[in-house]
Design a protein around this motif. Structure first.
Motif, short mmCIF file in Angstrom:
data_model
loop_
_atom_site.label_atom_id
_atom_site.label_comp_id
_atom_site.label_asym_id
_atom_site.label_seq_id
_atom_site.Cartn_x
_atom_site.Cartn_y
_atom_site.Cartn_z
N ARG A 1 -1.84 2.96 -3.84
CA ARG A 1 -3.10 2.20 -3.80
C ARG A 1 -4.11 2.98 -4.62
NH1 ARG A 1 -5.38 6.18 -2.49
NH2 ARG A 1 -7.23 4.92 -2.23
N GLY A 2 -5.29 2.37 -4.81
CA GLY A 2 -6.27 2.97 -5.71
C GLY A 2 -6.14 2.28 -7.06
N ALA B 1 -5.04 8.19 -5.91
CA ALA B 1 -5.53 6.85 -6.28
C ALA B 1 -5.44 6.60 -7.79
CB ALA B 1 -6.97 6.68 -5.81
N THR B 2 -4.96 7.61 -8.52
CA THR B 2 -4.97 7.55 -9.99
C THR B 2 -3.65 8.15 -10.50
OG1 THR B 2 -5.96 9.77 -10.11
CG2 THR B 2 -7.50 7.92 -10.01
N ARG C 1 -2.04 -7.62 -5.81
CA ARG C 1 -3.38 -7.40 -5.20
C ARG C 1 -4.42 -7.94 -6.19
NH1 ARG C 1 -4.66 -1.72 -2.54
NH2 ARG C 1 -6.10 -3.00 -1.35
N PHE D 1 -12.67 -5.01 0.26
CA PHE D 1 -13.67 -4.49 -0.68
C PHE D 1 -15.02 -5.17 -0.45
CE2 PHE D 1 -9.47 -4.35 -2.58
CZ PHE D 1 -9.35 -2.99 -2.83
N PRO E 1 -6.71 2.72 -10.46
CA PRO E 1 -5.94 3.19 -11.62
C PRO E 1 -4.46 3.38 -11.28
CG PRO E 1 -8.00 4.42 -11.41
CD PRO E 1 -7.83 3.64 -10.14
N GLN F 1 -8.17 5.70 4.58
CA GLN F 1 -7.89 6.44 3.33
C GLN F 1 -8.61 7.78 3.32
OE1 GLN F 1 -8.62 3.18 3.44
NE2 GLN F 1 -7.66 2.03 1.78
N GLY G 1 -15.66 5.65 -6.09
CA GLY G 1 -14.92 5.09 -7.22
C GLY G 1 -15.23 3.60 -7.35
N MET H 1 0.80 -1.24 0.00
CA MET H 1 0.00 0.00 0.00
C MET H 1 0.83 1.29 0.00
SD MET H 1 -3.33 -1.17 0.38
CE MET H 1 -4.41 -0.13 1.34
O1 MRU Z 1 -7.40 -0.48 -0.81
P1 MRU Z 1 -7.33 0.71 -1.71
O2 MRU Z 1 -6.98 1.97 -0.98
O3 MRU Z 1 -6.47 0.45 -2.92
O4 MRU Z 1 -8.82 0.88 -2.22
C1 MRU Z 1 -9.10 1.93 -3.10
C2 MRU Z 1 -10.55 2.05 -3.44
O5 MRU Z 1 -11.37 1.24 -3.05
C3 MRU Z 1 -10.93 3.15 -4.36
O6 MRU Z 1 -12.21 3.60 -4.07
C4 MRU Z 1 -10.91 2.62 -5.81
O7 MRU Z 1 -9.67 2.05 -6.09
C5 MRU Z 1 -11.20 3.68 -6.79
S1 MRU Z 1 -9.83 4.80 -6.88
C6 MRU Z 1 -10.02 5.86 -8.14
#
Ligand code: MRU
Length: 357
Positions: free
Chosen positions: A55-56, A170-171, A98, A321, A58, A203, A242, A52
């Motif tokens: 993360r995110g 996250a992108t 992941r 998730f 994209p 987050q 997202g 991590m």
């Molecule tokens: O565990 P993470 O922090 O990678 O989870 C991220 C999410 O769940 C975001 O909402 C998702 O990746 C969309 S990010 C544009």
């Protein structure tokens, strides 16, 4: 109400490539410390995704693409004839980092396609780098487009609630759900932004609040347990989130807690928006039950900032998730258009529309 989408504030970049190395903003240290880690091999990049640092959905995909660039560089440097085998091994390692975000597998498949026609490791390295850089720039451009499209759905004067961090962090940059919020905020459509703290990894508290304040957007944080009370007040017009993977029927995997928010939104007459690039739609997974859900360490639930918060002997349950059924989603917003009341047919129509352009 129009705003130049290229001039909206968006100053954070979590992924950067230079001098033959990949630099990742270490998201585990935010908001206290802004520190970039340097990576020179694919194994290090795979570990960074798993742990991590980045993360995110994209951002994970783009990072993995640069991991392939590093693997190609190493293969070219080794001078070995079996360079494809070396790169394939690195791709397998990155793919195992992941399981839920489909952008990871989308990006690795794309890199494989690019490498397929390369006659040498040297050429593979150059082509992989060009493709990863293109992917990064295309992600930011897509987010700006979907941000503008999502903002159009928001009638002025209400608040919005978001979950997790879906922003620049996250992108590649700008963000998905946070991109919608950035655009709508700049257009004066949003009265207040509420963000769930997002247990257990925080987050929302550590990243979303930091990112929004960094770019001049005020934010109220809440424990996700407070979301029902907030939605009942009637001030929130949209919940905007997202996605890590959208199945072919519109069922959507996103950060744990999203499903609960969607149920609450439906109960209180609040609309529910999923903002994601089309690379997050997985047409090979028919419905949400087919999406692999990552289980993370129990310690993330049992501890806070490294300190135990539960008595010794407690067990933790930590799915990263959950899956929100399509029937609870009012709109999926992509860079290629908005799918209202998403279902299998409407997502196929989106795909066919993109293919025919
Ligand atoms: O565990 P993470 O922090 O990678 O989870 C991220 C999410 O769940 C975001 O909402 C998702 O990746 C969309 S990010 C544009």
């Amino acid at each position: 109400m129009g705003t130049m989408i290229d001039t909206l504030p968006d100053t954070i970049r979590p992924i950067r490539y230079g001098d033959g190395a990949l630099y990742l903003l270490d998201q585990r240290l935010l908001p206290g410390e802004t520190h970039e880690n340097r990576y020179v091999d694919a194994a290090g990049v795979a570990a960074a995704i798993r742990d991590m640092v980045v993360r995110g959905a994209p951002a994970i995909g783009i990072t993995a693409a640069f991991g392939v660039v590093l693997a190609c560089g190493a293969a070219a440097g080794s001078g070995r004839a079996d360079w494809r085998g070396q790169v394939e091994q690195a791709i397998a390692q990155l793919a195992a980092s992941r399981p839920t975000a489909v952008n990871l597998f989308w990006a690795l498949d794309r890199m494989r396609e690019v490498l397929a026609s390369c006659p040498s490791a040297g050429e593979a390295h150059a082509r992989a780098l060009a493709e990863a850089e293109r992917m990064l720039a295309a992600d930011i451009a897509a987010n700006r487009r979907l941000g503008a499209a999502g903002a159009e759905l928001i009638e002025p004067g209400r608040a919005v609630l978001t979950h997790c961090n879906t922003g620049s962090l996250a992108t590649g940059g700008f963000g998905t759900a946070l991109g919608v919020i950035r655009s709508a905020w700049a257009q004066g459509r949003i009265r207040e932004v509420f963000a769930d703290e997002t247990r257990p990894w925080l987050q929302g508290a550590r990243l979303t609040a930091w990112e929004l304040l960094h770019d001049g957007i005020p934010v109220h944080l809440l424990c996700e347990g407070a979301a029902a009370s907030l939605l009942r007040l009637g001030q929130v017009g949209w919940v905007i989130v997202g996605a890590d993977r959208i199945a072919a029927n519109g069922d959507t995997a996103n950060k744990i807690g999203t499903y609960g928010l969607a149920l609450l939104a439906r109960e209180h007459g609040v609309r529910f928006m999923v903002a994601a690039p089309v690379s997050t739609i997985d047409f090979d997974t028919s419905e949400g039950s087919g999406i692999p859900i990552e289980m993370r360490p129990e310690s993330e639930v049992l501890e806070l900032a490294g300190r135990a918060i539960a008595p010794p002997g407690s067990r933790g349950w930590n799915p990263a998730f959950d899956v929100t059924p399509a029937r609870l989603i009012d709109a999926i917003v992509t860079e290629h258009g908005v799918v209202q009341r998403p279902d299998r047919e409407r997502l196929v129509a989106l795909r066919e529309g993109i293919a025919s352009r």
